[in-house]
Design a protein around this motif. Structure first.
Motif, PDB file in Angstrom:
ATOM      1  N   ILE A 179      97.638  62.259  -0.753  1.00 41.58           N
ATOM      2  CA  ILE A 179      98.424  62.830   0.319  1.00 41.58           C
ATOM      3  C   ILE A 179      99.207  61.828   1.214  1.00 41.58           C
ATOM      4  O   ILE A 179     100.173  61.946   1.795  1.00 41.58           O
ATOM      5  N   ASN A 180      98.302  60.870   1.682  1.00 44.71           N
ATOM      6  CA  ASN A 180      98.642  60.025   2.615  1.00 44.71           C
ATOM      7  C   ASN A 180      99.497  58.932   2.226  1.00 44.71           C
ATOM      8  O   ASN A 180     100.304  58.455   2.994  1.00 44.71           O
ATOM      9  N   LEU A 181      99.936  58.901   0.959  1.00 43.59           N
ATOM     10  CA  LEU A 181     101.093  57.985   0.393  1.00 43.59           C
ATOM     11  C   LEU A 181     102.407  58.697   0.665  1.00 43.59           C
ATOM     12  O   LEU A 181     103.596  57.981   0.613  1.00 43.59           O
ATOM     13  N   PHE A 182     102.439  59.984   0.860  1.00 40.77           N
ATOM     14  CA  PHE A 182     103.648  60.833   1.207  1.00 40.77           C
ATOM     15  C   PHE A 182     103.932  61.387   2.723  1.00 40.77           C
ATOM     16  O   PHE A 182     104.942  61.356   3.243  1.00 40.77           O
ATOM     17  N   VAL A 183     102.680  61.498   3.272  1.00 34.33           N
ATOM     18  CA  VAL A 183     102.754  61.917   4.733  1.00 34.33           C
ATOM     19  C   VAL A 183     101.762  60.882   5.468  1.00 34.33           C
ATOM     20  O   VAL A 183     100.619  60.983   5.454  1.00 34.33           O
ATOM     21  N   GLY A 184     102.587  60.209   6.293  1.00 35.41           N
ATOM     22  CA  GLY A 184     102.013  59.085   6.968  1.00 35.41           C
ATOM     23  C   GLY A 184     101.010  59.399   8.337  1.00 35.41           C
ATOM     24  O   GLY A 184     100.172  58.953   8.723  1.00 35.41           O
ATOM     25  N   SER A 185     101.639  60.591   8.913  1.00 34.73           N
ATOM     26  CA  SER A 185     100.987  60.908  10.280  1.00 34.73           C
ATOM     27  C   SER A 185      99.563  61.384  10.077  1.00 34.73           C
ATOM     28  O   SER A 185      99.425  62.344   9.148  1.00 34.73           O
ATOM     29  N   SER A 186      98.593  61.094  10.693  1.00 32.94           N
ATOM     30  CA  SER A 186      97.184  61.531  10.523  1.00 32.94           C
ATOM     31  C   SER A 186      96.991  62.770  11.086  1.00 32.94           C
ATOM     32  O   SER A 186      96.225  63.604  10.386  1.00 32.94           O
ATOM     33  N   SER A 187      97.721  62.918  12.086  1.00 36.49           N
ATOM     34  CA  SER A 187      97.512  64.398  12.814  1.00 36.49           C
ATOM     35  C   SER A 187      98.152  65.343  11.923  1.00 36.49           C
ATOM     36  O   SER A 187      97.786  66.489  11.763  1.00 36.49           O
TER      37      SER A 187
END
Length: 514
Positions: free
Chosen positions: A404-412
């Protein structure tokens, strides 16, 4: 490897990234994404409210009921508490308070000078681990690593006669690939803890998590990331970069001047005050009747004033040395300079506040509808039926987050979606929110450095182009991919070994629930 094979491998990496970028660009802005999720919660709650479920709610010991969030009563209640949802949303206040302190330290130049001093005293032999370590420490200043440590890494490596892109890669690995590793507490700790606690309270309203619930693990992870990054840099990345020619550019406008006498004096004074403050804290907390302790004399319980003051202490840990540095170094002329530092920090948090407003509404609706409880109970039952070891479950959390981090960079933004699902679901399997959060942090960090959707990724490409004009996305990805794979695999195994040995995850943290 022959040159034609290298080109084929690089072009394959570029094609892969272009596919990811096109898919990621189709996603809406995170704030809009949460608006869509809120609408989806309302619609699902309306549809599922007519379906009886043969599930017992552990909070009430009664059959679980899905509450329709599109009913007149639910809509009017939602509108009446919208402001309260946002203003009382736990991550908002704690992060803003911490950021005001960090803003002062940045504005006065304390963090800038401290990082330059740290990097300037390092011998060539330990240049790589020190650059990675500086990147990890820079997490306490949020974005400082991207604008300071990464370009400095290139400049310092160039000055040492090594390939400047190697320095950029090592710094990028520490700043972003090791984002969830840190020796020092940062604003990320209370941010994730607040979202984890909100997710846990879907199932257990009395759950209280400590803001430093992963601190011991992230501290140990810092050593792992430095050592692993050191190996990958010198054994894999640097040899591959030797065929890439670079120009004699010192890095554009990057400030690599030596510390001036007033900056040295400021750092010494700030360091002395910081050590004195720590000594005062220890001295006042040591007595058995200390005001920092709870009624039973415990320093680490959730009700102990020192534990409830963690965010305030982080604030002071940056404000006091930052002010002292500014006064001695001459960067602070009046009290207005201190306020300007806090104001600038708040300017940088504007977009964060917009996202958190919609996350707060989503979390409220998700909790009120009981969809989170249903998903957790049904998901937990399904996982139990599969009888998978908890080890496999933890690995799954890491891999799903990394993807998912590949598409949504915001940690929060990511944890705002995943915490209400992962945390209560794994609680049903006996896995604590603290351990689930630790697994999330690994996945959240490891793929930062290979996704062009990271807001600072284009900036890293620009840093590389200062030395190699033809550098592009494929260059950076090919350069950072070994770090990403190594971090993802080794860090996950490290967590499993860490848990197997039974080392403490953090303050008041556990591995099992309840």
């Amino acid at each position: 490897m022959p040159e034609d094979m290298q080109k084929k491998k690089l072009s394959f990496s570029i094609r892969m990234l272009e596919t990811v970028e096109r898919a990621g660009n189709r996603l809406p802005d995170p704030a809009i994404l949460f608006v869509g999720l809120l609408l989806a919660i309302w619609l699902l709650s309306w549809l599922l409210s007519y379906i009886p479920f043969d599930v017992i709610d552990p909070r009430t010991e009664a059959p679980l009921i899905i509450h329709n969030q599109l009913s007149g009563a639910a809509i009017t209640e939602f509108l009446s508490v919208m402001v309260t949802n946002f203003s009382h949303f736990h991550p908002v206040g704690v992060v803003l308070v911490a950021m005001m302190g960090i803003g002062v330290a940045e504005h006065t130049g304390f963090i800038n000078s401290a990082l330059r001093a740290l990097l300037s005293v390092t011998s060539k032999r330990f240049l790589t681990p020190m650059v990675i370590c500086a990147g990890i420490i820079s997490h306490s200043a949020v974005d400082a690593g991207y604008v300071l440590v990464i370009p400095l890494g290139g400049v310092i490596f160039y000055a040492a006669g090594r390939h400047p892109l190697t320095g950029i890669a090592a710094a990028f690995a520490g700043v972003s690939g090791g984002f969830s590793a840190n020796f020092l507490p940062s604003s990320l700790d209370p941010l994730l803890q607040g979202l984890s606690q909100a997710g846990a309270r879907i199932l257990d309203p009395d759950v209280v998590l400590n803001p430093l619930n992963n601190y011991f693990f992230t501290s140990a992870s810092s050593i792992l990331i430095v050592g692993l990054g050191w190996y990958v840099t010198e054994k894999i990345v640097e040899p591959r970069l030797q065929h890439i020619e670079y120009a004699g550019d010192s890095g554009g406008h990057t400030d690599m001047r030596a510390l001036q006498p007033e900056e040295h004096n400021g750092l010494r004074a700030a360091g002395l005050i910081f050590l004195l403050s720590i000594a005062v804290l220890i001295a006042t907390a040591w007595p058995s009747d200390s005001s920092w302790r709870d009624a039973s004399g415990d320093l680490t319980s959730g009700s102990a004033p020192i534990m409830r003051s963690i965010v305030s202490l982080i604030f002071l840990m940056f404000v006091i040395p930052g002010c002292v540095y500014g006064i001695v170094a001459g960067t602070v002329k009046s009290a207005k300079d201190i306020i300007d530092g806090m104001t600038n920090a708040m300017h940088q948090m504007a977009y964060y506040l917009v996202i958190m407003f919609f996350i707060a509404q989503f979390v409220y609706a998700f909790g009120q509808s009981n969809l989170g409880v249903l998903l957790a109970l049904q998901g937990g039952a399904a996982l139990k039926a599969l009888a998978m070891p908890s080890t496999i479950t933890i690995i799954g959390v890491v891999l799903i987050t990394a993807f998912i981090n590949l598409f949504v960079g915001s940690s929060s933004a990511k944890w705002g979606v995943l915490a209400p699902i992962f945390v209560p679901m794994l609680m049903q399997l006996g896995i604590s929110p603290d351990l689930t959060q630790a697994a999330y942090r690994i996945g959240d960090s490891s793929t930062n450095i290979i996704t062009p959707l990271l807001p600072y990724f284009p900036l890293v490409v620009v840093y590389c182009q200062r030395y190699t004009k033809h550098a592009g996305i494929g260059t950076v990805v090919a350069m950072m991919l070994p770090y990403s794979v190594a971090f993802l695999v080794t860090w996950t195994l490290f967590l499993l070994l860490y848990a197997f040995v039974g080392l403490p995850l953090g303050v008041q943290a556990s591995y099992i629930y309840p």
